[in-house]
Scaffold this active site. Structure first.
Site, PDB file in Angstrom:
ATOM      1  N   HIS A 130      37.528  20.360 -25.702  1.00 49.29           N
ATOM      2  CA  HIS A 130      38.285  21.590 -25.424  1.00 49.29           C
ATOM      3  C   HIS A 130      38.389  21.822 -23.919  1.00 49.29           C
ATOM      4  O   HIS A 130      39.480  22.114 -23.398  1.00 49.29           O
ATOM      5  CB  HIS A 130      37.591  22.776 -26.103  1.00 49.29           C
ATOM      6  N   GLU A 131      37.262  21.698 -23.212  1.00 48.24           N
ATOM      7  CA  GLU A 131      37.267  21.969 -21.773  1.00 48.24           C
ATOM      8  C   GLU A 131      38.110  20.947 -21.016  1.00 48.24           C
ATOM      9  O   GLU A 131      38.848  21.295 -20.096  1.00 48.24           O
ATOM     10  CB  GLU A 131      35.834  21.988 -21.233  1.00 48.24           C
ATOM     11  N   GLU A 201      44.141  28.987 -24.761  1.00 49.37           N
ATOM     12  CA  GLU A 201      42.949  28.666 -25.556  1.00 49.37           C
ATOM     13  C   GLU A 201      43.332  27.901 -26.818  1.00 49.37           C
ATOM     14  O   GLU A 201      42.694  26.910 -27.183  1.00 49.37           O
ATOM     15  CB  GLU A 201      42.185  29.945 -25.917  1.00 49.37           C
TER      16      GLU A 201
END
Length: 281
Positions: A130-131, A201
């Site tokens: 995700h990051e 996100e």
């Protein structure tokens, strides 16, 4: 779809800034507003990562300090076809992580000591995906532009408020329009800023899951992080509040229902988890 929504919201935010500049000073005001935002964007682009790491209390580490973490970061970077980012540790029991850096060549991944203790290797790998997704999608650049344009709108609205209170240009400005700009523009800018943050996100979740080909790992991690942050929230200091939007989950209150969704930097975790579990490879 996430990219399209972000583009529309960013264009709306920029249009709002130009419109306010035009209301205040005509064509000259519009030009000033764009130049002002450009200078702020340049500053944010070059220095936002350093400021974020300092405010979060992050410390850079080397591979010898944590070979396990470095191995996972390197694996995800290779899967993402990106350079190895710098790795930072945040000494905090609250489980969380964030990424920063103005482009993939200057990427940074920071994790708390709490997240390392809470998650399995598979789940932590999902979080790192995700990051790295944020870095791959250049979300740090997008968020810097959005934050500075929204900040410029708020500053101009404040300048207009003080100018009105001191009696400046009353003969040239419609009082209702002036009042509308002072009251509504900063709220509208904030709502657009938060909307863009939520879309980024979702996009980072999708990118990370595609890169690791393991959406269930990230979904499971988000469930644990939700419970972990509720049990061990970060101290709500001005410094942590300033970087709270960067974290994978909100480091403070987890409530995001009703009207609060419009003023949240993160989408509801339940929706993120549901989307991840619908992904198939």
């Amino acid at each position: 779809m996430n990219f399209l929504k972000t583009t529309v919201l960013l264009a709306t935010l920029t249009g709002l800034l130009v419109a306010i500049g035009g209301l205040i000073g005509g064509t000259g005001g519009m030009i000033f507003a764009l130049i002002f935002a450009g200078v702020m964007n340049f500053t944010a682009y070059w220095f936002s990562d350093k400021m974020a790491l300092r405010m979060a209390g992050a410390r850079q580490i080397q591979e010898s300090d944590d070979p396990r973490l470095f191995a996972m970061v390197r694996e995800v970077a290779e899967l993402s076809r990106m350079p190895m980012p710098r790795v930072y540790i945040i000494q905090n029991d609250s489980p969380n992580a964030f990424a920063t850096g103005r482009d993939p060549k200057h990427g940074v991944v920071a994790v708390t000591t709490g997240i390392q203790r809470l998650l399995t290797d598979r789940e932590l790998r999902g979080v790192l995906g995700h990051e790295m997704g944020h870095v791959k999608n250049r979300d740090i650049l997008t968020s810097s532009i959005v934050a500075t344009v929204a900040g410029a709108i708020s500053m101009i609205a404040q300048m207009l408020m003080w100018s009105s209170l001191l009696g400046g240009r009353r003969d040239e400005q419609n009082p209702l329009v002036t009042l509308g700009v002072i009251l509504v523009a900063p709220i509208a800018a904030s709502m657009i800023q938060f909307g863009i943050s939520r879309q980024r996100e979702y996009a980072a979740d999708k990118t990370g899951a595609e890169v690791t080909r393991d959406p269930e790992a990230l979904a499971s991690a988000l469930e644990k992080l939700q419970r972990g942050v509720e049990m061990r929230p970060m101290r709500d200091t001005p410094a942590q509040e300033a970087v709270s939007a960067l974290y994978i989950v909100k480091p403070f209150s987890m409530r995001s229902g009703g009207m609060s969704k419009l003023f949240s930097t993160h989408p509801p975790l339940e929706e993120r988890i549901e989307r991840l579990r619908k992904m198939r490879f």
